[in-house]
Scaffold this motif. Structure first.
Motif, PDB file in Angstrom:
ATOM      1  N   ASP A   1      38.651 -57.682 -48.001  1.00 49.97           N
ATOM      2  CA  ASP A   1      39.328 -56.423 -47.675  1.00 49.97           C
ATOM      3  C   ASP A   1      40.394 -56.213 -48.746  1.00 49.97           C
ATOM      4  OD1 ASP A   1      40.935 -54.378 -46.733  1.00 49.97           O
ATOM      5  OD2 ASP A   1      40.810 -55.011 -44.642  1.00 49.97           O
TER       6      ASP A   1
ATOM      7  N   LEU B   1      42.326 -53.767 -49.325  1.00 49.12           N
ATOM      8  CA  LEU B   1      43.547 -53.091 -48.918  1.00 49.12           C
ATOM      9  C   LEU B   1      44.564 -54.061 -48.317  1.00 49.12           C
ATOM     10  CD1 LEU B   1      42.064 -49.823 -47.353  1.00 49.12           C
ATOM     11  CD2 LEU B   1      42.969 -50.181 -49.662  1.00 49.12           C
ATOM     12  N   SER B   2      44.076 -55.014 -47.530  1.00 51.34           N
ATOM     13  CA  SER B   2      44.982 -55.984 -46.902  1.00 51.34           C
ATOM     14  C   SER B   2      45.111 -57.267 -47.703  1.00 51.34           C
ATOM     15  CB  SER B   2      44.500 -56.311 -45.492  1.00 51.34           C
ATOM     16  OG  SER B   2      43.239 -56.957 -45.533  1.00 51.34           O
TER      17      SER B   2
END
Length: 568
Positions: free
Chosen positions: A107, A109-110
């Motif tokens: 992921d 984004l995280s």
């Protein structure tokens, strides 16, 4: 050959049940794929599970755990397969094989990754690399990231980002009763605490969620020094790591050069502002006169690739470990002396630098309790299998070096590297966290189904359903040094005890007060009595007996009965 004729009735029934329920395959010894499926990295391990459940997903794992409990079968779990002691395999048990579960989802984004239970460090690095991210790993691409994490996870990003276990966000775990739970700071927080460095004794981790970090290029490389410079370089190394900032973690160690002779290496990894790196890297270059190597900007995944050629499946290995607060002159002398007489050019020794972010975590915050600056000494005797080499010289080299370091070492040892013959060091390794770990284990696995690396609940020897244990405690008489006694101790075992009927195993340990404990396992009370009745008069025993202060001797004998494991 049918299942009914090749397996016990109970095992055959378990295999039929699993083949009906699982998406993955279930192997028994008569299947062509079985021989390859039971092989792990350490070729010295040769164990035969009754069946191998090759799981494809969580549901397969649940089915395997439940079937094993229902049919009273012992369990073991295979992830990356790099536990040197081979605890992934158990003779006659059910092996839960996760090797097909290596998927990694990033992921971006995280800055996190979801990692299946058997994914290797190299798998996660490859998945994260396109995003300029990296996980905290060990130093070997082939090692399973989840297994590494469960025992702690030293690596060359430790100064900046801590241990691998410090970067575990959550884990999906199949418990001994077949339930699947998620352990995190908010769900089953006690289990989450235990998974971060407490060993793999609480369930099967099918997927772990890890924090990633913005690491793409680092300043790194290998510097190689001849053995005759090792003492001087290691003294300078100790001074440097005591002052180094969190951005710099420096691994050191020994391996053989092209001519087969041992050399010293330094592997610095600078993870931070490149302009601040050069004074530290220059200082490292100046510790001696390196004969090879350079320090430069390189992709972090390429750092782990530096050791790829030395990690060869099928070689035989014996590993030992010690923690030391630092490299004193005495420790340096012991290590360099040992490296000057290695029994194989494949043998190595590695020093892992623990400091910075890893040392800033409070001991009680995770199961991994040793949160002070220190070095992990990883002793790795390695050799090729040969008809004329039974491995004894290599094993003795590793064990003797560990024993020589013991008096200079911190209590305990790295859980991922402790041997099955060192149960007394396991509890000490977890320090004040040991009672809480036992409480968590009792809550989530009350019957002791999972008994993996560095278990606080070691099993009795399985060589026979009923054995006799002889113990003797003593100190050496004045004038006998430990090194001479180790030789005598090995001789009495190899030349006398090991040749006696019913001999199973023998372990020797020494505490800080100089008291020795010898534990001998015999197949029966009669075998023990027969040998001990002649031991004191046997010519092979006289050197050993002459070294012992007889006024300090205390002995005992007791029966050790192995009962059936609870079926649940």
């Amino acid at each position: 050959m049918s299942l009914a004729t090749s397996l016990s009735a109970t095992t055959a029934e378990m295999v039929r049940e699993l083949r009906a329920k699982m998406r993955g395959t279930v192997l028994v010894e008569s299947d062509p794929e079985y021989a390859g499926a039971r092989k792990i990295w350490n070729g010295a391990v040769d164990r035969k599970p009754a069946a191998i459940a090759r799981c494809l997903d969580d549901r397969d794992v649940v089915a395997a755990v439940c079937a094993a409990r229902r049919h009273g079968s012992a369990l073991s779990v295979l992830g990356g397969g790099h536990d040197w002691a081979g605890r992934a395999l158990r003779d006659g048990g059910l092996l839960i094989d996760l090797t097909a579960m290596r998927e990694v989802r990033v992921d971006e984004l995280s800055w996190t990754a979801f990692v299946q239970g058997a994914a290797r460090a190299g798998d996660v690095l490859a998945a994260a690399r396109p995003y300029g991210l990296a996980p905290v790993t060990g130093v070997i691409n082939k090692v399973g990231l989840t297994g590494l994490t469960l025992g702690g996870g030293y690596g060359v990003l430790g100064g900046r980002y801590g241990l691998a276990s410090d970067n575990l966000i959550s884990a999906d775990v199949v418990l001994a009763d077949g339930r699947k739970v998620t352990a995190s700071a908010t769900e089953h927080p006690d289990l989450y605490w235990a998974l971060r460095g407490g060993g793999g004794n609480f369930g099967v981790v099918t997927e772990a969620h890890f924090q990633l970090h913005p690491v793409s290029a680092v300043q790194a490389g290998l510097l190689v020094f001849p053995l005759d410079q090792a003492k001087r370089v290691l003294r300078g190394y100790q001074d440097l790591i005591g002052e180094a900032p969190d951005d710099l973690t420096v691994m050191a160690g020994f391996f053989s050069g092209p001519d087969g002779e041992p050399v010293l290496f330094l592997l610095p990894v600078w993870c931070g502002d490149e302009q601040r790196a050069e004074p530290w890297l220059a200082r490292l270059r100046g510790l001696g006169e390196p004969v090879a190597g350079e320090l430069t900007s390189m992709a972090y995944p390429d750092v782990l690739s530096l050791f790829d050629e030395s990690i060869v499946d099928g070689r035989h290995n014996e590993m030992r470990t010690r923690w030391v607060a630092g490299l004193t002159d005495e420790i340096i002398d012991v290590i360099v002396a040992a490296m000057s007489k290695v029994a194989s050019p494949l043998t190595g020794l590695f020093l892992h630098n623990f400091h910075g972010a890893a040392a800033e975590v409070a001991p009680e915050d995770t199961a991994f309790a040793l949160r002070r600056d220190h070095l992990l000494v990883e002793i790795c005797a390695s050799w090729e299998s040969a008809a004329d080499d039974d491995g004894a010289a290599h094993r003795h080299w590793a064990r003797d070096l560990s024993a020589d370091l013991a008096r200079h070492a911190l209590p305990g040892g790295y859980p991922n590297l402790l041997g099955t013959d060192e149960p007394e060091r396991v509890t000490v390794a977890f320090g004040p966290n040991a009672p809480r770990l036992l409480e968590v284990a009792a809550r989530y696995d009350p019957d002791g189904v999972f008994n993996a690396v560095a278990s606080l609940r070691p099993e009795p020897p399985a060589a026979a359903p009923s054995t006799t244990v002889e113990t003797i405690r003593f100190k050496l008489r004045d004038g006998v040094c430990d090194a001479d006694f180790r030789t005598l101790n090995r001789q009495v075992q190899d030349e006398y005890l090991a040749r006696r009927p019913g001999f199973l195993s023998r372990q020797t340990s020494r505490n800080a007060d100089g008291e020795y404990l010898v534990v001998v396992h015999w197949a029966s009370k009669e075998d023990a009595r027969a040998t001990m009745g002649t031991f004191f008069a046997a010519p092979e025993s006289q050197g050993f007996l002459g070294a012992v202060d007889k006024s300090t001797v205390a002995s005992g004998s007791y029966a050790l009965v192995q009962g059936p494991r609870p079926a649940g």
